[in-house]
Design an enzyme around this catalytic site. Structure first.
Site, PDB file in Angstrom:
ATOM      1  N   ASP A 309      44.277  36.819  47.203  1.00  0.00           N
ATOM      2  CA  ASP A 309      45.265  36.869  46.109  1.00  0.00           C
ATOM      3  C   ASP A 309      45.034  38.056  45.168  1.00  0.00           C
ATOM      4  O   ASP A 309      45.794  38.262  44.220  1.00  0.00           O
ATOM      5  CB  ASP A 309      45.240  35.562  45.303  1.00  0.00           C
ATOM      6  CG  ASP A 309      45.835  34.390  46.077  1.00  0.00           C
ATOM      7  OD1 ASP A 309      46.511  34.639  47.106  1.00  0.00           O
ATOM      8  OD2 ASP A 309      45.633  33.230  45.662  1.00  0.00           O
ATOM      9  N   ARG A 340      54.100  39.940  52.051  1.00  0.00           N
ATOM     10  CA  ARG A 340      53.377  40.816  51.121  1.00  0.00           C
ATOM     11  C   ARG A 340      52.893  42.104  51.787  1.00  0.00           C
ATOM     12  O   ARG A 340      52.197  42.879  51.154  1.00  0.00           O
ATOM     13  CB  ARG A 340      52.197  40.071  50.478  1.00  0.00           C
ATOM     14  CG  ARG A 340      52.619  39.097  49.429  1.00  0.00           C
ATOM     15  CD  ARG A 340      51.441  38.424  48.740  1.00  0.00           C
ATOM     16  NE  ARG A 340      51.915  37.490  47.731  1.00  0.00           N
ATOM     17  CZ  ARG A 340      51.167  36.541  47.181  1.00  0.00           C
ATOM     18  NH1 ARG A 340      49.906  36.405  47.541  1.00  0.00           N
ATOM     19  NH2 ARG A 340      51.686  35.744  46.263  1.00  0.00           N
TER      20      ARG A 340
HETATM   21  O1  LIG Z   1      43.835  26.874  48.781  1.00  0.00           O
HETATM   22  C1  LIG Z   1      44.433  27.469  47.887  1.00  0.00           C
HETATM   23  O2  LIG Z   1      44.570  27.003  46.735  1.00  0.00           O
HETATM   24  C2  LIG Z   1      45.009  28.803  48.189  1.00  0.00           C
HETATM   25  C3  LIG Z   1      44.717  29.438  49.378  1.00  0.00           C
HETATM   26  C4  LIG Z   1      45.185  30.803  49.707  1.00  0.00           C
HETATM   27  O3  LIG Z   1      46.211  30.701  50.679  1.00  0.00           O
HETATM   28  P1  LIG Z   1      45.988  30.953  52.255  1.00  0.00           P
HETATM   29  O4  LIG Z   1      44.911  30.060  52.727  1.00  0.00           O
HETATM   30  O5  LIG Z   1      47.316  30.611  52.845  1.00  0.00           O
HETATM   31  O6  LIG Z   1      45.633  32.406  52.420  1.00  0.00           O
HETATM   32  C5  LIG Z   1      45.733  31.505  48.475  1.00  0.00           C
HETATM   33  O7  LIG Z   1      46.486  32.638  48.864  1.00  0.00           O
HETATM   34  C6  LIG Z   1      46.594  30.618  47.633  1.00  0.00           C
HETATM   35  O8  LIG Z   1      47.038  31.291  46.482  1.00  0.00           O
HETATM   36  C7  LIG Z   1      45.852  29.397  47.162  1.00  0.00           C
HETATM   37  C1  LIG Z   2      49.934  32.600  47.763  1.00  0.00           C
HETATM   38  C2  LIG Z   2      49.822  32.066  46.552  1.00  0.00           C
HETATM   39  O1  LIG Z   2      50.043  30.763  46.256  1.00  0.00           O
HETATM   40  P1  LIG Z   2      50.545  29.529  47.139  1.00  0.00           P
HETATM   41  O2  LIG Z   2      50.162  29.757  48.560  1.00  0.00           O
HETATM   42  O3  LIG Z   2      49.878  28.337  46.554  1.00  0.00           O
HETATM   43  O4  LIG Z   2      52.047  29.470  46.963  1.00  0.00           O
HETATM   44  C3  LIG Z   2      49.364  32.900  45.403  1.00  0.00           C
HETATM   45  O5  LIG Z   2      49.097  32.329  44.333  1.00  0.00           O
HETATM   46  O6  LIG Z   2      49.290  34.137  45.506  1.00  0.00           O
END
Ligand SMILES: O=C(O)C1=C[C@@H](OP(=O)(O)O)[C@@H](O)[C@H](O)C1
Ligand SMILES: C=C(OP(=O)(O)O)C(=O)O
Length: 431
Positions: A309, A340
């Protein structure tokens, strides 16, 4: 709302980091899964944390809040039999609650953001839930999704970690409550592996036992466990703060961000090392990151999966670095609030950056002299695209207009206020 970002030479001042989004969603969830009353101090206040709060209330948790805390009387493994849940645009909230919903006879997750969360895939979690005897109706793995559960079964299950770690985290939260023991084997690769450490950390704080292999690809979860009600303190948020730190790195600056724990399990803690490797003058002591930016950055090569992120903010900084930077192992950025890689690269090019995409990489030929700007940017419903393009706009010749900038509130509603307080030239225009 439009954000009119104007060229800004200097940023100066101190801000308190926002509270962590990813710890807040986790603590609210385990508070709801506990029998008894838990307290979460300094929870994040954003669209995503609001979504989790609204959904656990709909599922029967009693949530009270004041300025500093939320108290949650949980429903344990007996959520209210609600018909519909609206998770807004929050991927983690949807995926985590899909497993919780398996304790209900029938719940439909509605498609409130067809152009963002509505496009994201959930097949891998659907597949695991089906292995547990849960029926799932879905639109080719996407929203709307109806979960018909009641009595999910444990036993041996698999989950793919190729697309998102959230599927595994979701199962780790729910399986300790099952009658049977569960064994989870992660298939393929496990993306965003670091964040599974946060899941295991909070689960352990609630007194739950899970045996995890060292590589985080295999788990033994004893059944019949209960989440203990606890007190939790939410730490500062690295992913959001990464954007402030990158803004300070590309300007002349003297900026301090408080509340960023050096020993945090947030993978995005690595952005401090990334900026350091790019030659940014900074210190990180006593939970304070202090950037003394002089607009000079050098390029680098980074495995972005360690700080998923934070990648977009670091790419925005690399736009102004001397040399060619490469962020690799980031294919799963394609499955977030927007693509992204393709969507972000499109907007960066409009702004005048020299960037290239590969299936799982972003390559940036830095322009230390700055970029032209002077164009309108499409936010693609993505808070992190908005934050990153704002950074680019600050060091552009003609500024940038970021359309639909209100979507920044998904994780960081105070973002523009924080930048304004540091002296950024930004005008917010309500539409
Ligand atoms: O477990 C979590 O809270 C998250 C995991 C990540 O996603 P991915 O596992 O899909 O990369 C991250 O990008 C997201 O903002 C929050
Ligand atoms: C990918 C993100 O969040 P989520 O997957 O929880 O929507 C983020 O916070 O960048």
């Amino acid at each position: 709302m439009k954000a009119v970002v104007k060229p800004t030479g200097r940023l100066e001042g101190t801000i308190n980091a926002l509270s962590s989004k990813n710890y807040t969603t986790r603590y609210l969830l385990i508070g709801a899964l506990a029998d008894g009353t838990s307290t979460v101090y300094y929870p994040a206040h954003s669209e995503d944390s609001d979504a989790m709060r609204r959904c656990i209330r709909d599922l029967g948790a009693d949530v009270q809040e004041d300025d500093t805390k939320m108290t949650i009387r949980g429903f344990g493994k007996h959520p209210k039999h609600v018909k519909e849940l609206n998770v807004g645009n929050a991927g983690a909230v949807l995926r985590f609650l899909m497993s919780t919903a398996a304790f209900c006879p029938e719940v439909t997750f509605i498609n409130a953001y067809p152009n963002s969360l509505g496009k994201r895939p959930h097949d891998d979690l659907i597949d695991s839930l089906q292995q547990m005897g849960v029926q799932v109706e879905h639109n080719e793995g996407k929203l709307p999704i109806t979960i018909r559960g009641g009595h999910p079964r444990g036993g041996k299950i698999t989950v793919s970690g190729n697309v998102s770690s959230q599927f595994l985290s979701s199962l780790l939260f729910m399986t300790p409550l099952l009658e049977e023991d569960t064994e989870i084997t992660v298939l393929h690769d496990l993306k965003s592996k670091v964040i599974v450490g946060q899941t295991l950390e909070v689960i352990a704080q609630a007194g739950i036992t899970i045996e995890a292999s060292d590589d985080l690809m295999y788990y033994k979860i004893p059944g019949k466990q209960k989440y203990a009600p606890q007190e939790y303190v939410v730490q500062g948020d690295y992913p959001g703060s990464a954007a402030i730190l990158a803004a300070a790195a590309v300007t002349n600056s003297d900026v301090k961000v408080l509340r960023l724990a050096e020993n945090s399990k947030q993978g995005e803690r690595a952005v401090v090392d990334v900026l350091r490797a790019m030659g940014v003058n900074l210190t990180h002591e006593n939970d304070v990151v202090h950037v003394l930016g002089n607009q000079t950055l050098k390029a680098g090569e980074f495995d972005g999966d360690h700080f998923t992120d934070g990648v977009l903010a670091m790419v925005a900084a690399a736009v102004f670095a001397e040399g060619t930077s490469r962020f690799y192992n980031v294919e799963n950025l394609r499955y977030k609030e927007c693509d992204r890689i393709t969507d972000f690269v499109t907007e960066l090019r409009k702004a005048g950056a020299d960037v290239e995409e590969r299936q799982s990489e972003i390559i940036i030929r830095g322009r230390p002299q700055g970029v032209a700007g002077g164009v309108e940017i499409n936010a693609h419903y993505d808070h992190r695209v908005i934050m990153a393009l704002t950074i680019v706009g600050l060091r552009s010749e003609q500024g940038l207009i970021i359309n639909d900038a209100h979507h920044v509130a998904k994780s960081y509603p105070q973002y523009f206020d924080h930048l304004l307080s540091l002296g950024a030239q930004i005008e917010l225009v309500k539409e």
